[in-house]
Design an enzyme around this catalytic site. Structure first.
Site, PDB file in Angstrom:
ATOM      1  N   GLU A  26     -13.251   4.796  -1.130  1.00 53.07           N
ATOM      2  CA  GLU A  26     -12.750   5.264  -2.421  1.00 53.07           C
ATOM      3  C   GLU A  26     -13.665   4.860  -3.570  1.00 53.07           C
ATOM      4  O   GLU A  26     -14.543   4.009  -3.415  1.00 53.07           O
ATOM      5  CB  GLU A  26     -11.338   4.728  -2.670  1.00 53.07           C
ATOM      6  CG  GLU A  26     -11.277   3.211  -2.761  1.00 53.07           C
ATOM      7  CD  GLU A  26     -10.083   2.721  -3.578  1.00 53.07           C
ATOM      8  OE1 GLU A  26     -10.113   2.931  -4.789  1.00 53.07           O
ATOM      9  OE2 GLU A  26      -9.165   2.127  -2.993  1.00 53.07           O
ATOM     10  N   ASP A 140       8.966   4.022 -10.291  1.00 50.37           N
ATOM     11  CA  ASP A 140       7.509   3.911 -10.235  1.00 50.37           C
ATOM     12  C   ASP A 140       7.072   3.669  -8.790  1.00 50.37           C
ATOM     13  O   ASP A 140       7.097   2.546  -8.287  1.00 50.37           O
ATOM     14  CB  ASP A 140       7.040   2.761 -11.143  1.00 50.37           C
ATOM     15  CG  ASP A 140       5.530   2.774 -11.365  1.00 50.37           C
ATOM     16  OD1 ASP A 140       4.846   3.557 -10.677  1.00 50.37           O
ATOM     17  OD2 ASP A 140       5.046   2.011 -12.221  1.00 50.37           O
ATOM     18  N   SER A 142       3.984   4.748  -6.008  1.00 52.55           N
ATOM     19  CA  SER A 142       2.639   5.298  -5.898  1.00 52.55           C
ATOM     20  C   SER A 142       2.619   6.580  -5.070  1.00 52.55           C
ATOM     21  O   SER A 142       3.287   6.680  -4.032  1.00 52.55           O
ATOM     22  CB  SER A 142       1.714   4.267  -5.257  1.00 52.55           C
ATOM     23  OG  SER A 142       0.458   4.849  -4.952  1.00 52.55           O
ATOM     24  N   ALA A 143       1.780   7.526  -5.506  1.00 51.09           N
ATOM     25  CA  ALA A 143       1.574   8.761  -4.747  1.00 51.09           C
ATOM     26  C   ALA A 143       0.889   8.483  -3.411  1.00 51.09           C
ATOM     27  O   ALA A 143       0.907   9.337  -2.515  1.00 51.09           O
ATOM     28  CB  ALA A 143       0.742   9.751  -5.561  1.00 51.09           C
ATOM     29  N   LYS A 161      -0.760  -3.982  -2.074  1.00 49.68           N
ATOM     30  CA  LYS A 161      -1.068  -5.013  -3.064  1.00 49.68           C
ATOM     31  C   LYS A 161       0.180  -5.844  -3.337  1.00 49.68           C
ATOM     32  O   LYS A 161       1.278  -5.313  -3.481  1.00 49.68           O
ATOM     33  CB  LYS A 161      -1.582  -4.368  -4.351  1.00 49.68           C
ATOM     34  CG  LYS A 161      -2.918  -3.648  -4.171  1.00 49.68           C
ATOM     35  CD  LYS A 161      -3.431  -3.122  -5.492  1.00 49.68           C
ATOM     36  CE  LYS A 161      -4.772  -2.416  -5.303  1.00 49.68           C
ATOM     37  NZ  LYS A 161      -4.652  -1.072  -4.753  1.00 49.68           N
TER      38      LYS A 161
END
Length: 308
Positions: A26, A140, A142-143, A161
């Protein structure tokens, strides 16, 4: 039609055409994860580690509206120097950034998308996103988790994380049928530390076992990806009390400052780095190196299965 948008570097294209192993990497970690010049040094070191372990690296980003699978040293340096000036690109950002000819640093989500488009099945990163603390009220999430449910790429990381709600992250992945594998461990690693108190679905102990499980998943037509959690090496693992204290303080500051959405993770990681005197950054770099080595070995084993 895809060629209108996707550029595969000559090195990566030659490897794919020859049936050689390729590992996706990434670019958010370059532009948003670390300061310059450590970000560029780390990115180039990761690429070299992949090569040394028998595979070809394909760092993935969006540059001037082009989806890039494989970057030049100059492109990596550009992302590193520009830093936060490069937008963090998730799935929802792709069409607009490409249409407008803009740059984008690829998250886990967009790296998976572009890797899959290019025909790359194995991806090494630091840690995935997940369900944020307090998500039961903020929503909230994450995608990255949704992408793991749909896109056929194996993601090798050091766990989610530890700024996240790890229990809810595992519940979300279970709901979406994503296998969570512990590499040499039955416990989910928590990025900076080797232990979290949460179990994984299965423990596998060799790159060959990882490759076989993913290969069978794809042959069965189950769709979606696989999450491999690879604990940070013992010598770089942080004291849980120290890192958890820093995380708690960082989360509280984010709440007070109204930080939310895709700004949350970069804010928290920067704050944790400050609170730990830079120790968290050193750990972050080492766990990425560790994941790159495992991803390369797994990509080699997967190619051996596919080429039979």
């Amino acid at each position: 039609m895809l060629n209108n948008y996707l550029d595969i570097s000559p090195e990566v294209r030659a490897a794919l055409d020859a049936g050689k192993p390729v590992v996706a990497l990434e670019s958010t970690i370059i532009s948003h994860g670390m300061p310059y010049p450590q970000n560029v040094e780390t990115a180039l070191n990761v690429e070299q580690l992949v090569r040394d372990s028998g595979a070809v690296p394909a760092t993935i980003a969006i540059i001037k509206g082009r989806l890039k699978a494989g970057l030049s040293k100059e492109e990596i340096d550009y992302l590193g120097k520009t830093g936060h000036g490069v937008p963090k690109a998730s799935r929802r950002d792709l069409p607009v950034l490409v249409a407008q000819g803009r740059d984008g640093a690829c998250t886990v989500t967009t790296t998976m998308i572009i890797a899959s488009l290019a025909g790359i099945s194995v991806f090494a990163t630091g840690g995935i996103g997940g369900v944020h603390r307090g998500a039961e009220t903020t929503m909230d999430i994450s995608a990255d988790l949704e992408e793991l449910a749909h896109t056929p790429v194996m993601v090798i990381c050091a766990g989610a994380k530890s700024i996240l709600d790890l229990g809810l992250t595992l519940e979300y992945l279970e709901t979406h049928g994503v296998p969570v594998i512990g590499y040499g461990t039955k416990e989910l690693p928590a990025f900076y530390t080797r232990k979290s108190g949460f179990g994984v679905d299965y423990r596998l102990d060799t790159p060959e076992e990882l490759a076989k499980a993913f290969h069978v998943q794809q042959q069965l037509g189950l769709g979606g990806g696989m999450l491999v959690t690879n604990p940070i090496p013992e010598e770089y693992s942080m004291d849980p009390a120290v890192i958890n204290g820093a995380i708690a303080r960082a989360v509280e500051e984010a709440k007070q400052q109204g930080i939310h959405g895709k700004e949350t993770t970069p804010f928290l990681l920067a704050k944790i780095k400050d609170l730990t005197g830079g120790d968290s950054l050193d750990s972050n770099i080492q766990l990425v190196y560790n994941n790159a080595r495992l991803a390369a070995k797994t990509a080699v084993a997967l190619r051996a299965l596919e080429n039979v």
